[in-house]
Enzyme design. Structure first.
Site, PDB file in Angstrom:
ATOM      1  N   HIS A 155       0.789  -1.234   0.000  1.00  0.00           N
ATOM      2  CA  HIS A 155       0.000   0.000   0.000  1.00  0.00           C
ATOM      3  C   HIS A 155       0.825   1.290   0.000  1.00  0.00           C
ATOM      4  CE1 HIS A 155      -3.340   2.554   0.303  1.00  0.00           C
ATOM      5  NE2 HIS A 155      -3.870   2.188   1.458  1.00  0.00           N
ATOM      6  N   TYR A 189     -13.780   6.594   9.145  1.00  0.00           N
ATOM      7  CA  TYR A 189     -12.816   7.063   8.149  1.00  0.00           C
ATOM      8  C   TYR A 189     -13.321   6.673   6.770  1.00  0.00           C
ATOM      9  CZ  TYR A 189      -8.273   7.297   5.676  1.00  0.00           C
ATOM     10  OH  TYR A 189      -7.245   7.579   4.808  1.00  0.00           O
ATOM     11  N   THR A 227      -4.296  10.922  -0.163  1.00  0.00           N
ATOM     12  CA  THR A 227      -5.659  10.847   0.368  1.00  0.00           C
ATOM     13  C   THR A 227      -5.880  11.889   1.461  1.00  0.00           C
ATOM     14  OG1 THR A 227      -5.079   9.246   2.097  1.00  0.00           O
ATOM     15  CG2 THR A 227      -5.800   8.360  -0.043  1.00  0.00           C
TER      16      THR A 227
END
Length: 479
Positions: A179, A295, A308
């Protein structure tokens, strides 16, 4: 890169898609990216291989790659001592892996072989299990498919590689992505492209082979050589134990919500994402009887090198709507009014996040500066330590022009998922495919008595239906 054919977005994340590896460090990991790589690394039945992607200055054709994979499948040689579960080092704690890398892989055969993996364009696992959706057992088959792609056996994926493609024994495929180098839309973009080009541009013969002619002149795949000592094998075993404990604790539920999709939601003149997010709030309240810090990831690629920002979905307006849904004295009209207010607030929060007006990345920046200056901030310490017990993300459906999802529903992307962020929380990912389908991925931990992925999935489905009923669409005149 242009979003929705009109909005320019930063494409820097795409640069790191291939030829990238996360390297373990004692204090911090680093991302290694090469401009190019001419090979891939392949794992099959405990053995690692190097497969060249080029021959005579050109990329291999699909039929030639198939031949290379078949050579690996036909190879009956056994794994070397310590080789089979070597990749568990990338699945366990980072510090033991960093120390082991320095102690056991800094010279000789081990360094050459590790370099081959870390400098590969990407990693491929030829998995010896069968996975995929089965009509006779849709729930179990999809859950198993998702868990296999998330962690496998914990030693048959190289988790540090930017991309690991997993090809199962029955021909099904999926991928596992590290990620740190990119976010879900980048990987989803690649995945949709693969689904479309594999069938509609490349294709297969009637016998199931890749189209084209085989080439016997291409060098064979090369077995990687290792000398893995007993102390190194002990570290591998310890890392596998840590990873296996984590993997066994993951409760993952993947399912298609096909009662309706964004087409019907848009008829309600509501943002589809806001609709789903409010359904998640209602589902969570039914599930736990309480609200929690929520979230939702929003992209910030309108800015250079943007990643993000957080949309805090559990707003005051959202809680008022949920409580109204729990109150039998509230009328449908009152509930609908509160829902629309909650959805509009969510849209405002999302717009702010996308345009740099969110709060969480600013708070994190202040935290970093405070650490640099040696300033203690009780406020920052508290606000950044609060757990996200409901972590959510929508994967956008991007390549709408490549596949007609109505004519070829078998080639739609089911999206992807991730593990829970909090020990007693949920991780929820979803993708809206076409006008009538929403694919859901829900994760939590078996060890938590508060969570159950299938229970939450049932609550979500009911929440979606209950919210839709507020609009009373069946009694509306057609337009």
């Amino acid at each position: 890169l242009m979003g929705q054919s009109a909005i320019p977005m930063c494409s820097s994340q795409y640069e790191r898609m291939f030829n990238s590896t996360r390297l373990p460090g004692l204090e911090t990991d680093t991302l290694q990216h090469l401009k190019d790589s001419k090979h891939i690394a392949v794992y099959h039945r405990g053995r690692f291989y190097k497969v060249w992607l080029y021959h005579n200055g050109r990329l291999l054709k699909p039929r030639e790659i198939q031949t290379q994979m078949q050579k690996i499948l036909d190879d009956q040689s056994p794994a070397q001592p310590g080789e089979e579960k070597l990749a568990a080092l990338t699945a366990g704690d980072r510090v033991p892996w960093a120390k082991a890398r320095r102690s056991f892989f800094s010279q000789g055969k081990n360094k050459v072989s590790l370099d081959t993996i870390e400098k590969a364009a990407f990693f491929v696992t030829l998995d010896d299990t069968e996975q995929g959706f089965r009509k006779e057992d849709p729930m179990t088959s999809l859950d198993s498919y998702a868990k296999s792609l998330l962690h496998g056996k914990c030693y048959d994926r190289w988790f540090d590689k930017s991309l690991s493609f997993i090809i199962f024994k029955n021909g099904k495929i999926g991928l596992n992505a590290e990620h740190s180098w990119a976010d879900a839309p980048i990987i989803g973009h690649l995945w949709e492209s693969i689904l479309a080009t594999d069938q509609f541009q490349l294709g297969y013969t009637e016998e199931g082979n890749c189209k084209g002619e085989a080439n016997g002149q291409i060098p064979l795949p090369q077995r990687l050589q290792w000398e893995i000592s007993e102390p190194c094998q002990e570290v591998i075993t310890q890392s596998l134990s840590v990873a296996q404990q984590l993997a066994d604790d993951v409760d993952f539920h993947s399912f298609p919500f096909d009662d309706f999709g964004k087409g019907l939601i848009k008829r309600c003149r509501i943002s589809p994402d806001a609709f789903v997010q409010m359904a998640l709030q209602l589902a969570h309240y039914w599930d736990k009887g309480s609200f929690c810090l929520t979230y939702e990831a929003s992209m910030t690629r309108l800015f250079r090198e943007g990643r993000t920002e957080t949309v805090r979905s559990c707003s005051t307006q959202a809680t008022k709507f949920v409580l109204a849904m729990m109150d039998p004295t509230q009328t449908r009209e009152q509930k609908l009014k509160l829902f629309k207010q909650a959805a509009e607030k969510h849209q405002d929060l999302y717009r702010h996040a996308m345009t740099g007006a969110g709060i969480d990345r600013h708070l994190f920046c202040l935290y970093v500066v405070s650490k640099y200056l040696g300033v203690e901030s009780p406020f920052l310490k508290e606000v950044l330590s609060e757990p996200w017990k409901l972590s959510t993300s929508q994967t956008p459906h991007q390549l709408l022009d490549l596949v007609d999802v109505n004519r070829f529903p078998q080639y739609v992307s089911s999206g992807g998922g991730f593990g829970p962020v909090a020990d007693d929380g949920y991780g929820v990912s979803y993708i809206m495919v076409g006008e009538t389908l929403i694919n859901m991925h829900i994760s939590c931990k078996f060890s938590s008595p508060e969570t159950d992925s299938h229970r939450f999935g049932k609550h979500f489905r009911q929440a979606m239906l209950d919210i839709l009923s507020l609009f009373n669409l069946n009694n509306r005149p057609s337009q």
